[in-house]
Design a protein around this motif. Structure first.
Motif, PDB file in Angstrom:
ATOM      1  N   LEU A 183       0.878  -1.090  -0.066  1.00 26.39           N
ATOM      2  CA  LEU A 183       0.062  -0.086  -0.004  1.00 26.39           C
ATOM      3  C   LEU A 183       0.716   1.339   0.115  1.00 26.39           C
ATOM      4  CD1 LEU A 183      -0.134   1.410   3.175  1.00 26.39           C
ATOM      5  CD2 LEU A 183      -1.340  -0.631   3.660  1.00 26.39           C
ATOM      6  N   ASP A 184       0.241   2.506  -0.724  1.00 27.72           N
ATOM      7  CA  ASP A 184       0.848   3.761  -0.486  1.00 27.72           C
ATOM      8  C   ASP A 184       0.216   4.585   0.470  1.00 27.72           C
ATOM      9  OD1 ASP A 184       2.907   2.994  -2.279  1.00 27.72           O
ATOM     10  OD2 ASP A 184       1.739   3.277  -4.071  1.00 27.72           O
ATOM     11  N   CYS A 185       1.018   5.295   1.062  1.00 30.13           N
ATOM     12  CA  CYS A 185       0.333   6.026   2.180  1.00 30.13           C
ATOM     13  C   CYS A 185       1.282   7.464   2.249  1.00 30.13           C
ATOM     14  CB  CYS A 185      -0.076   5.586   3.416  1.00 30.13           C
ATOM     15  SG  CYS A 185       1.279   4.979   4.409  1.00 30.13           S
ATOM     16  N   ALA A 186       0.598   8.668   2.787  1.00 30.18           N
ATOM     17  CA  ALA A 186       1.390   9.731   3.003  1.00 30.18           C
ATOM     18  C   ALA A 186       2.534   9.537   3.994  1.00 30.18           C
ATOM     19  CB  ALA A 186       0.702  10.936   3.496  1.00 30.18           C
ATOM     20  N   PRO A 187       3.836  10.155   4.104  1.00 34.80           N
ATOM     21  CA  PRO A 187       4.702  10.106   5.040  1.00 34.80           C
ATOM     22  C   PRO A 187       4.017  10.153   6.488  1.00 34.80           C
ATOM     23  CG  PRO A 187       5.593  11.102   3.012  1.00 34.80           C
ATOM     24  CD  PRO A 187       4.117  11.104   2.869  1.00 34.80           C
ATOM     25  N   GLY A 188       4.683   9.291   7.326  1.00 39.55           N
ATOM     26  CA  GLY A 188       4.218   9.554   8.774  1.00 39.55           C
ATOM     27  C   GLY A 188       3.064   8.894   9.211  1.00 39.55           C
ATOM     28  N   VAL A 189       2.205   8.427   8.243  1.00 38.37           N
ATOM     29  CA  VAL A 189       0.917   7.616   8.532  1.00 38.37           C
ATOM     30  C   VAL A 189       1.364   6.446   9.298  1.00 38.37           C
ATOM     31  CG1 VAL A 189      -1.075   6.544   7.648  1.00 38.37           C
ATOM     32  CG2 VAL A 189      -0.554   8.781   6.779  1.00 38.37           C
ATOM     33  N   ILE A 190       2.339   5.699   8.866  1.00 40.22           N
ATOM     34  CA  ILE A 190       2.844   4.514   9.619  1.00 40.22           C
ATOM     35  C   ILE A 190       4.164   4.738  10.205  1.00 40.22           C
ATOM     36  CG2 ILE A 190       3.475   2.089   9.189  1.00 40.22           C
ATOM     37  CD1 ILE A 190       1.664   1.946   6.802  1.00 40.22           C
ATOM     38  N   THR A 191       4.108   4.497  11.522  1.00 36.63           N
ATOM     39  CA  THR A 191       5.288   4.805  12.182  1.00 36.63           C
ATOM     40  C   THR A 191       5.795   3.551  12.922  1.00 36.63           C
ATOM     41  OG1 THR A 191       3.906   5.269  14.183  1.00 36.63           O
ATOM     42  CG2 THR A 191       4.176   7.252  12.799  1.00 36.63           C
ATOM     43  N   ASP A 192       7.050   3.974  13.398  1.00 33.28           N
ATOM     44  CA  ASP A 192       7.821   2.979  14.257  1.00 33.28           C
ATOM     45  C   ASP A 192       7.953   1.552  13.314  1.00 33.28           C
ATOM     46  OD1 ASP A 192       5.257   2.012  14.505  1.00 33.28           O
ATOM     47  OD2 ASP A 192       5.322   1.649  16.674  1.00 33.28           O
ATOM     48  N   ASP A 193       8.443   2.014  12.247  1.00 32.99           N
ATOM     49  CA  ASP A 193       8.579   0.792  11.182  1.00 32.99           C
ATOM     50  C   ASP A 193       7.280  -0.293  10.965  1.00 32.99           C
ATOM     51  OD1 ASP A 193      11.169   1.546  10.270  1.00 32.99           O
ATOM     52  OD2 ASP A 193      11.973   0.877  12.015  1.00 32.99           O
ATOM     53  N   GLY A 194       6.313   0.094  11.290  1.00 34.08           N
ATOM     54  CA  GLY A 194       5.111  -0.698  11.162  1.00 34.08           C
ATOM     55  C   GLY A 194       4.850  -1.530  12.342  1.00 34.08           C
ATOM     56  N   ALA A 195       5.330  -1.445  13.478  1.00 36.96           N
ATOM     57  CA  ALA A 195       5.311  -2.344  14.598  1.00 36.96           C
ATOM     58  C   ALA A 195       3.706  -2.081  15.143  1.00 36.96           C
ATOM     59  CB  ALA A 195       6.030  -1.974  15.589  1.00 36.96           C
ATOM     60  N   SER A 196       3.314  -0.822  15.508  1.00 31.45           N
ATOM     61  CA  SER A 196       2.129  -0.573  15.736  1.00 31.45           C
ATOM     62  C   SER A 196       1.059  -0.784  15.082  1.00 31.45           C
ATOM     63  CB  SER A 196       2.206   1.050  16.046  1.00 31.45           C
ATOM     64  OG  SER A 196       2.933   1.535  17.005  1.00 31.45           O
ATOM     65  N   LEU A 197       1.178  -0.669  13.702  1.00 33.61           N
ATOM     66  CA  LEU A 197       0.108  -1.188  12.800  1.00 33.61           C
ATOM     67  C   LEU A 197      -0.149  -2.709  12.817  1.00 33.61           C
ATOM     68  CD1 LEU A 197      -1.661  -0.589  10.409  1.00 33.61           C
ATOM     69  CD2 LEU A 197       0.197  -0.776   8.810  1.00 33.61           C
TER      70      LEU A 197
END
Length: 282
Positions: free
Chosen positions: A75-89
């Motif tokens: 997926l493509d998203c704006a910078p900063g939408v996914i943080t901490d290298d994806g761990a929280s997501l």
């Protein structure tokens, strides 16, 4: 399917996904049907707290009832939408997704990565229980049943004649504008010799890509050989004709699992994507 390109205003993220396909109408989102893409695209904006759709591009659109251990999408998203290298997501998705779909990894995609077009190979397993081999009830949804005993040696001999670059139109459901030329890298079967699936036939099917219903049709042709209804050279003869044969049946979806999608080294991803977009020729 959304095919947006990564830009300076977006970041691309890779998701590795597993699912039990029994209760899904396949990968691709369809109005009025429960699909894997539909579930993911429902929850991704919610857990990321964005007010717009986040479209997924996938390595292979599995059909209704087909399972996956190693599906890959991006997926493509704006910078900063996914943080901490994806761990929280990853943690949030684990809390909200239904139990039959799991995102196993989230990682920032390297430059040039495209989940679909950068892939080098897709690897499937087809598991089949023939006459006299009971299926462990805990794995029943992942094994197809065939009522007659199969000659696995004959099936493997026939399978070897299909390897390589060729037009697999005889084993595919045609789609407008899509080529049926593929490179089949592996097609071979063994009986599982231990564990809860002991005695079950497992075919490994690997190609650069697959067209619609190709894996299940290949196995369907081999089954006709294995039960003695057709000669060993029948499948290669059908392949050379290049048209659908009434003797080629599409096997049940339950036996099919997408096991792995492989990609080249990071510095070759973009070139591979360009190559994959070219129309295949024999």
């Amino acid at each position: 399917m959304i095919m947006a390109l990564e830009t300076d205003a977006t970041e691309r993220w890779r998701l590795d996904v597993s699912y039990r396909g029994t209760d899904f109408a396949g990968w691709a989102a369809q109005p009025g049907h429960r699909t894997v893409q539909g579930e993911l695209e429902l929850w991704l904006p919610r857990v990321l707290r964005v007010d717009h759709a986040l479209g997924l591009v996938v390595a292979g659109r599995t059909d209704a009832g087909v399972h996956a251990r190693g599906q890959v999408c991006h997926l493509d998203c704006a910078p900063g939408v996914i943080t901490d290298d994806g761990a929280s997501l990853l943690r949030r998705l684990a809390r909200v997704l239904p139990s039959d779909v799991v995102v196993r990894a989230v990682r920032r995609a390297p430059a040039g990565f495209d989940a679909r077009f950068s892939a080098l190979q897709r690897g499937y397993a087809y598991r089949l229980s023939d006459a006299g081999v009971p299926v462990d009830p805990l794995h029943r949804d992942q094994v197809a049943i065939w009522p007659r005993e199969l000659d696995l040696e004959a099936m493997n001999t026939a399978a070897r004649s299909l390897l390589g670059l060729r037009d697999f139109a005889a084993f595919c459901k045609r789609r407008d504008g899509a080529t049926t030329i593929r490179t089949l890298i592996e097609l071979s079967g063994d009986r599982i010799d231990h564990g809860p699936l002991a005695g079950v036939i497992e075919f490994r099917v690997v190609a650069d890509a697959f067209c619609h219903s190709m894996v299940r049709s290949l196995i369907g042709g081999l089954v006709r050989v294995g039960e003695g209804a057709r000669e060993i050279d029948w499948v290669s003869t059908v392949a050379r004709r290049g048209v659908r044969d009434s003797g080629i049946q599409v096997m049940p979806a339950a036996g099919l699992t997408l096991e792995q999608v492989s990609y080249p080294a990071d510095d070759q991803l973009a070139a591979r994507a360009v190559e994959s977009r070219r129309l295949r020729t024999v």
